[in-house]
Design a protein around this motif. Sequence first.
Motif, PDB file in Angstrom:
ATOM      1  N   HIS A  10       0.698  -1.310  -0.031  1.00  0.00           N
ATOM      2  CA  HIS A  10       0.151  -0.119   0.056  1.00  0.00           C
ATOM      3  C   HIS A  10       0.951   1.289  -0.158  1.00  0.00           C
ATOM      4  CE1 HIS A  10       0.447  -0.043   4.566  1.00  0.00           C
ATOM      5  NE2 HIS A  10       0.103   1.246   4.465  1.00  0.00           N
ATOM      6  N   TYR A  11       2.159   0.959   0.156  1.00  0.00           N
ATOM      7  CA  TYR A  11       3.099   2.381   0.283  1.00  0.00           C
ATOM      8  C   TYR A  11       3.023   2.975  -1.238  1.00  0.00           C
ATOM      9  CZ  TYR A  11       4.076   2.975   4.930  1.00  0.00           C
ATOM     10  OH  TYR A  11       3.999   3.424   6.297  1.00  0.00           O
ATOM     11  N   LEU A  12       3.032   1.767  -2.201  1.00  0.00           N
ATOM     12  CA  LEU A  12       2.885   2.360  -3.698  1.00  0.00           C
ATOM     13  C   LEU A  12       1.657   3.401  -3.902  1.00  0.00           C
ATOM     14  CD1 LEU A  12       4.433  -0.680  -5.520  1.00  0.00           C
ATOM     15  CD2 LEU A  12       5.611   1.143  -4.778  1.00  0.00           C
ATOM     16  N   GLY A  13       0.884   3.259  -2.881  1.00  0.00           N
ATOM     17  CA  GLY A  13      -0.367   4.142  -3.348  1.00  0.00           C
ATOM     18  C   GLY A  13      -0.292   5.482  -2.672  1.00  0.00           C
ATOM     19  N   LYS A  14       0.636   5.585  -1.989  1.00  0.00           N
ATOM     20  CA  LYS A  14       0.737   6.958  -1.200  1.00  0.00           C
ATOM     21  C   LYS A  14       1.270   8.095  -2.086  1.00  0.00           C
ATOM     22  CE  LYS A  14       1.610   4.964   3.468  1.00  0.00           C
ATOM     23  NZ  LYS A  14       0.701   5.223   4.328  1.00  0.00           N
ATOM     24  N   GLU A  15       0.620   9.411  -1.957  1.00  0.00           N
ATOM     25  CA  GLU A  15       0.755  10.462  -2.902  1.00  0.00           C
ATOM     26  C   GLU A  15       2.478  10.804  -3.101  1.00  0.00           C
ATOM     27  OE1 GLU A  15      -1.967  11.688  -4.573  1.00  0.00           O
ATOM     28  OE2 GLU A  15      -0.274  12.909  -5.434  1.00  0.00           O
ATOM     29  N   VAL A  16       3.076  10.919  -2.020  1.00  0.00           N
ATOM     30  CA  VAL A  16       4.425  11.229  -1.993  1.00  0.00           C
ATOM     31  C   VAL A  16       5.261   9.963  -2.778  1.00  0.00           C
ATOM     32  CG1 VAL A  16       6.585  11.875  -0.860  1.00  0.00           C
ATOM     33  CG2 VAL A  16       4.348  12.719  -0.332  1.00  0.00           C
ATOM     34  N   ILE A  17       4.973   8.883  -2.491  1.00  0.00           N
ATOM     35  CA  ILE A  17       5.668   7.888  -3.186  1.00  0.00           C
ATOM     36  C   ILE A  17       5.420   7.610  -4.762  1.00  0.00           C
ATOM     37  CG2 ILE A  17       5.966   5.314  -3.225  1.00  0.00           C
ATOM     38  CD1 ILE A  17       6.900   6.380  -0.677  1.00  0.00           C
TER      39      ILE A  17
ATOM     40  N   PRO B  68      13.114   4.412 -16.397  1.00  0.00           N
ATOM     41  CA  PRO B  68      12.521   3.315 -16.984  1.00  0.00           C
ATOM     42  C   PRO B  68      12.517   3.552 -18.492  1.00  0.00           C
ATOM     43  CG  PRO B  68      11.225   4.067 -15.164  1.00  0.00           C
ATOM     44  CD  PRO B  68      12.361   5.041 -15.369  1.00  0.00           C
ATOM     45  N   ALA B  69      12.420   2.610 -19.368  1.00  0.00           N
ATOM     46  CA  ALA B  69      12.536   2.813 -20.644  1.00  0.00           C
ATOM     47  C   ALA B  69      11.412   3.819 -21.430  1.00  0.00           C
ATOM     48  CB  ALA B  69      12.555   1.390 -21.512  1.00  0.00           C
ATOM     49  N   LYS B  70      10.078   3.512 -20.545  1.00  0.00           N
ATOM     50  CA  LYS B  70       8.877   4.272 -20.821  1.00  0.00           C
ATOM     51  C   LYS B  70       8.502   4.697 -19.497  1.00  0.00           C
ATOM     52  CE  LYS B  70       7.268   2.044 -25.028  1.00  0.00           C
ATOM     53  NZ  LYS B  70       6.537   1.096 -25.342  1.00  0.00           N
ATOM     54  N   LEU B  71       8.145   5.903 -19.333  1.00  0.00           N
ATOM     55  CA  LEU B  71       7.943   6.500 -17.957  1.00  0.00           C
ATOM     56  C   LEU B  71       6.186   6.135 -17.613  1.00  0.00           C
ATOM     57  CD1 LEU B  71       9.878   9.866 -17.837  1.00  0.00           C
ATOM     58  CD2 LEU B  71      10.036   7.948 -16.318  1.00  0.00           C
ATOM     59  N   ASP B  72       5.643   5.835 -18.615  1.00  0.00           N
ATOM     60  CA  ASP B  72       3.971   5.682 -18.303  1.00  0.00           C
ATOM     61  C   ASP B  72       3.840   4.303 -18.501  1.00  0.00           C
ATOM     62  OD1 ASP B  72       4.552   5.685 -20.860  1.00  0.00           O
ATOM     63  OD2 ASP B  72       3.045   7.363 -21.172  1.00  0.00           O
ATOM     64  N   HIS B  73       4.585   3.336 -18.505  1.00  0.00           N
ATOM     65  CA  HIS B  73       4.217   1.820 -18.801  1.00  0.00           C
ATOM     66  C   HIS B  73       4.474   1.012 -17.764  1.00  0.00           C
ATOM     67  CE1 HIS B  73       5.145  -1.731 -20.869  1.00  0.00           C
ATOM     68  NE2 HIS B  73       4.090  -1.434 -21.669  1.00  0.00           N
ATOM     69  N   ALA B  74       3.635   0.271 -17.039  1.00  0.00           N
ATOM     70  CA  ALA B  74       3.809  -0.305 -15.985  1.00  0.00           C
ATOM     71  C   ALA B  74       5.118  -1.459 -16.094  1.00  0.00           C
ATOM     72  CB  ALA B  74       2.397  -1.319 -15.914  1.00  0.00           C
ATOM     73  N   GLY B  75       5.065  -2.127 -17.388  1.00  0.00           N
ATOM     74  CA  GLY B  75       6.113  -3.025 -17.440  1.00  0.00           C
ATOM     75  C   GLY B  75       7.242  -2.361 -17.464  1.00  0.00           C
ATOM     76  N   ALA B  76       7.468  -1.383 -17.991  1.00  0.00           N
ATOM     77  CA  ALA B  76       9.062  -0.638 -17.953  1.00  0.00           C
ATOM     78  C   ALA B  76       9.334  -0.310 -16.514  1.00  0.00           C
ATOM     79  CB  ALA B  76       8.998   0.456 -18.855  1.00  0.00           C
ATOM     80  N   ILE B  77       8.362   0.295 -16.060  1.00  0.00           N
ATOM     81  CA  ILE B  77       8.784   0.811 -14.478  1.00  0.00           C
ATOM     82  C   ILE B  77       9.136  -0.380 -13.642  1.00  0.00           C
ATOM     83  CG2 ILE B  77       7.830   1.965 -12.185  1.00  0.00           C
ATOM     84  CD1 ILE B  77       5.897   3.472 -14.430  1.00  0.00           C
ATOM     85  N   ARG B  78       8.084  -1.492 -13.483  1.00  0.00           N
ATOM     86  CA  ARG B  78       8.499  -2.447 -12.658  1.00  0.00           C
ATOM     87  C   ARG B  78       9.793  -3.206 -13.373  1.00  0.00           C
ATOM     88  NH1 ARG B  78       2.698  -5.466 -11.332  1.00  0.00           N
ATOM     89  NH2 ARG B  78       3.091  -6.963 -12.939  1.00  0.00           N
TER      90      ARG B  78
ATOM     91  N   LEU C  24       1.511   0.176  -9.995  1.00  0.00           N
ATOM     92  CA  LEU C  24       1.667   0.426  -8.564  1.00  0.00           C
ATOM     93  C   LEU C  24       1.600  -0.908  -7.920  1.00  0.00           C
ATOM     94  CD1 LEU C  24      -0.349   3.584  -8.119  1.00  0.00           C
ATOM     95  CD2 LEU C  24       2.070   3.159  -8.618  1.00  0.00           C
ATOM     96  N   PHE C  25       1.544  -2.098  -8.706  1.00  0.00           N
ATOM     97  CA  PHE C  25       1.602  -3.314  -7.964  1.00  0.00           C
ATOM     98  C   PHE C  25       2.705  -3.867  -8.127  1.00  0.00           C
ATOM     99  CE2 PHE C  25      -2.812  -1.794  -8.822  1.00  0.00           C
ATOM    100  CZ  PHE C  25      -3.253  -2.174  -7.568  1.00  0.00           C
ATOM    101  N   ILE C  26       2.987  -5.072  -7.221  1.00  0.00           N
ATOM    102  CA  ILE C  26       4.399  -5.791  -7.216  1.00  0.00           C
ATOM    103  C   ILE C  26       4.246  -6.877  -8.058  1.00  0.00           C
ATOM    104  CG2 ILE C  26       5.990  -6.798  -5.626  1.00  0.00           C
ATOM    105  CD1 ILE C  26       5.178  -4.212  -4.824  1.00  0.00           C
ATOM    106  N   SER C  27       5.263  -6.881  -9.175  1.00  0.00           N
ATOM    107  CA  SER C  27       5.443  -8.219 -10.141  1.00  0.00           C
ATOM    108  C   SER C  27       5.914  -9.293  -9.315  1.00  0.00           C
ATOM    109  CB  SER C  27       6.119  -7.967 -11.184  1.00  0.00           C
ATOM    110  OG  SER C  27       7.507  -7.611 -10.901  1.00  0.00           O
TER     111      SER C  27
END
Length: 484
Positions: free
Chosen positions: A187-194, A262-272, A440-443
């Motif tokens: 749930h820390y990934l849902g915090k605003e500052v994170i 990350p290779a793409k900043l708005d892509h879940a796969g790239a961020i993870r 925002l979820f853990i792979s």
Amino acid sequence: MPANRPSLPLNIVIVGASGDLARQKIAPALFALFCQGLLPERCQIIGFARSDYTDDSFRARLAETLTCRYRPGRNCRQLTQDFLARCFYCRGDYDARDAFLDVYQIMRRLEDGAGGGNRLFYMAVPPQVFQDVAQAIGGAGLVHCQGPRWSRVIVEKPFGKDRASSDRLVRDLRTIFTEEQTYRIDHYLGKEVIQNLLILRFANAVFEPLWNRRHIERVEIVWHEDIGMEGRGGYFDHYGIIRDVMQNHLLQILALTAMERPAKLDHAGAIRAAKVRLLRAVAPVRAGGLRLGQYGAARTSGRRRPGYLDEAQVAAGSLTPTYAAVRLRLRNPRWRGVPFDLEAGKGLHDRLTEIRIHFRRRPAAAFRFQTQPLPGNVLVIRVQPDEGIYLRVNNKVPGLAMALAPTMLDLRYADAFPRRPIPSAYECLLWEALEGDRSLFISEAELAAAWDIFTPALHALDRRPRRPLPYVFGSAGPQADAGG
Ligand code: BG6
């Protein structure tokens, strides 16, 4: 209210609906989404648990924790009624396929004639029963495997106690839900500052060029709580502070703070993927590198505050740590040689989660009039409470004389965004799960990499438990000179 309000029917099933998580976090978060018009018009929330509730008594229980943060005022009562009218309860054992067929009967009221609907299952139950629940849900045929309607499952930590047990949980759950259908919450990934870490680092030109070993001397991630077990002693005594907070919340903060772009900043796969690479670069911790503590009783104003060993459901003589500090080393070109100091403790003197980036100091005597070395700049990212970002800079003190003083440039969220309520972490994560965004979820790979950092030390401590250093409840933790 957003223009594109989703319109497909949606059934949300909360398994473990009689528990605290459902009541304190999930229901208020769903209500907040409802108040903002973010749930479909045709939406039901079905609570499932072993306790005896009727629809009415379940609604009454939920009503106690609902507040109209987004639409305060006269229509709050009406909104609450409208929301509760969409809530139903179904009693059953967690492994009972037939009980989930009853859930299906409730689902059908919404889905029949609409060509089916989307389904979100929230496992608000301990991990020991994840597999039973998943099998029962699967056995009742409630999971869409293909087609235009989706089925998703949200699971909460603890995901096992080490790498092997975590892998087992992942494998078991996968027999019913695919990795794409699985949303693992930290749930820390849902915090605003994170969430802002990505923006702060990559949407500003000033930070990224300095974000490396040349300019940064040390990074601290601190997590303090000023409360004790609050009735969770039984759970905590089996896990301890490293498994409860460090292996998940603090490593996630570390990953977002230190990862490569990350290779793409708005892509879940790239961020993870960027987080996984960073976590894999962290050298595994040795038991000897951990400083452990356990809070003891305190006496303030004549009143005794119980210590950890006095808490309900904590084993007599337990050696479970309630405090841990560790220095992590990252084996990559950006961070080689830069210590990352993590500290987490319960029963401390404050409640605080902060990331502190200490920049290297200017060389001594940069200015003629300077007698002392200048303090280094520090960027403080305050996750909670009182969200904010602060930068300590050296500044001339106003006046005719030439004197410098460290001063804070500060961005307090409450001042900068006075009319913007900060959403709860659960509100944000539920919304992302409904949207199908998994950033925002853990792979599975992240989970494995995070366990690899702590598993060797945890195993060593399980084999040869060590007496944690004592500290008084409400203090700053074990004394710095007490060894450990
Ligand atoms: C949970 C831990 O994950 O996070 C608890 O299990 C801890 O021990 C809690 O108290 C803290 O969450 P928050 O959002 O209040 O900082």
